[in-house]
Scaffold this motif. Structure first.
Motif, mmCIF file in Angstrom:
data_model
loop_
_atom_site.group_PDB
_atom_site.id
_atom_site.type_symbol
_atom_site.label_atom_id
_atom_site.label_comp_id
_atom_site.label_asym_id
_atom_site.label_seq_id
_atom_site.Cartn_x
_atom_site.Cartn_y
_atom_site.Cartn_z
ATOM 1 N N SER A 16 0.829 -1.197 0.000
ATOM 2 C CA SER A 16 0.000 0.000 0.000
ATOM 3 C C SER A 16 0.869 1.255 0.000
ATOM 4 O O SER A 16 0.581 2.229 -0.700
ATOM 5 N N THR A 20 1.052 4.234 -2.945
ATOM 6 C CA THR A 20 0.876 5.649 -2.617
ATOM 7 C C THR A 20 2.068 6.468 -3.098
ATOM 8 O O THR A 20 1.913 7.530 -3.713
ATOM 9 N N ILE A 289 -4.404 10.829 -2.196
ATOM 10 C CA ILE A 289 -3.811 10.778 -0.858
ATOM 11 C C ILE A 289 -4.902 10.737 0.209
ATOM 12 O O ILE A 289 -4.856 9.933 1.150
ATOM 13 N N GLY A 292 -6.563 7.365 0.257
ATOM 14 C CA GLY A 292 -5.698 6.352 0.857
ATOM 15 C C GLY A 292 -5.604 6.501 2.363
ATOM 16 O O GLY A 292 -5.660 5.506 3.110
ATOM 17 N N THR A 325 1.616 10.135 7.122
ATOM 18 C CA THR A 325 1.209 10.854 5.920
ATOM 19 C C THR A 325 2.314 11.784 5.436
ATOM 20 O O THR A 325 2.633 11.842 4.243
ATOM 21 N N GLU A 328 5.115 9.714 3.841
ATOM 22 C CA GLU A 328 4.720 9.154 2.551
ATOM 23 C C GLU A 328 4.691 10.226 1.466
ATOM 24 O O GLU A 328 5.242 10.048 0.380
#
Length: 399
Positions: A16, A20, A289, A292, A325, A328
């Protein structure tokens, strides 16, 4: 502690995380590639034409005159009377006046009939000559030729080699291969090879203009030139001559810088349209984003509840989701910037090869970086709702 949990969570859901990062990187790269390539094209085109002060050609499109005579990208439309060149050569305001004659080629590389004054062209009066010899000498006799660096490399011709030209301003070697038979009896002999300049004239084969006239059967009363390069003693001389030429019925004077400025405006309009599209792509990436992060928040409710049950404070649960977050999105943007620069560098190289002049590597400007890193605050904003929700939820609901 927080960082360890964040890294562990990203590793647990590696697939995952990869998807992303890939989505963010592709969106970022797409927003950067075209502006970076256009910037390289702008800089490369400006560098390629800066040695030419004033171009005088037959009446018509100034852009076409520049593309044909300076960038060697199109065949010329018409010629000028030889008297036009003679008049300019006698002008007391002239520092250098170089005749150009087009119409022939060899394996797709254009032959340019000219004079030895072409080897005296300079970027500024105090600079060394722009066209410098790597091997051999300038042409002195009618059927002698001096090759640009790329023409020598791709044709394989060396100093002392001989060749016959083809009739026509061919754009590719494939077209030249299907041309009519050679139209001259005497071969050209290579007497010099130029140093690379990075400009379009690296593709040129320079020959005496007398050879051009002789091959095309132009006697004393029929001689013509395709264009003239004029260098004035002062900048004011260049503008005065340009105004006088533009008042004549048979010729036009073109300042390459002005034509390039017009082309730049057209490129900027296209870049603005692409900029709007890239913002849309970045907005879609932000939605990706958000989706996700929201989906991850739903999947990790039990994990968050376990953290709370083990005594983790609400702030830890909140910061873990927020840092995940940030990490990422930040990594995705960095990968996208590197990918975008790499694609732009490859695209600039390929485009330069096709156009025939060097395009410098793309430069990442602050405005482009700001456009890319605008995803970071958008990603953090998207993480706030699920982070607050995870912080407020009771662990008893999921245990």
């Amino acid at each position: 502690m927080t960082l360890w949990i964040v890294v562990r969570n990203l590793r647990v859901r590696a697939f995952s995380t990869f998807l992303t990062l890939l989505g963010i990187a592709l969106a970022t790269a797409m927003a950067l590639v075209v502006p970076l390539v256009l910037q390289s094209l702008e800089r490369g085109a400006a560098n390629a034409a800066q040695v030419f002060d004033l171009l005088i050609a037959a009446k018509g499109s100034p852009t076409q005159a520049v593309l044909s005579s300076l960038y060697l990208l199109q065949p010329p439309i018409a010629n000028l009377p030889y008297a036009t060149y003679e008049r300019l050569a006698r002008d007391p305001r002239a520092r250098r006046v170089v005749p150009l004659a087009f119409g022939d080629s060899y394996r797709g590389f254009p032959l340019i009939g000219t004079s030895t004054q072409v080897f005296e062209l300079r970027l500024t009066p105090t600079d060394p000559p722009y066209f410098r010899l790597k091997q051999g000498r300038p042409f002195l006799h009618t059927y002698e030729a001096v090759l640009g660096a790329r023409a020598a490399r791709e044709t394989g011709l060396k100093v002392g080699a001989e060749f016959l030209s083809d009739h026509g301003f061919f754009a590719s070697q494939a077209e030249a291969a299907s041309a009519l038979a050679h139209h001259q009896e005497e071969k050209y002999r290579v007497v010099g090879i130029l140093e690379p300049t990075g400009g379009p004239w690296d593709r040129a084969i320079l020959v005496p203009i007398e050879a051009y006239w002789e091959v095309h059967g132009e006697g004393e009363g029929k001689r013509e030139v395709t264009a003239v390069l004029f260098t004035g003693r002062r900048l004011s001389d260049v503008y005065q001559v340009a105004q006088e030429v533009n008042r004549s019925p048979e010729a036009q004077a073109v300042l390459p810088g002005q034509v390039f400025a017009q082309l730049r405006e057209a490129m900027l309009q296209g870049q603005s349209a692409y900029g709007a599209l890239s913002l849309l792509v970045l907005f879609l990436a932000a939605l990706l984003i958000w989706q996700g992060i929201y989906a991850q928040g739903l999947e990790r409710r039990r994990h968050n509840a376990l953290l709370r049950a083990l005594g983790a404070p609400r702030g830890l649960v909140f910061s873990v989701l927020l840092w995940e977050t940030t990490l990422e999105v930040g990594l995705g943007i960095l990968l996208g910037v590197l990918l975008g620069w790499g694609l732009a560098a490859a695209g600039s190289g390929a485009l330069g090869e096709r156009l025939g002049f060097y395009l410098p590597p793309p430069k990442l400007s602050l405005d482009l970086l700001a456009r890319a890193f605008a995803l970071l605050p958008l990603g953090i904003l998207a993480a706030l709702p699920p982070a607050f929700q995870a912080m407020r939820e009771s662990p008893l609901e999921y245990l």
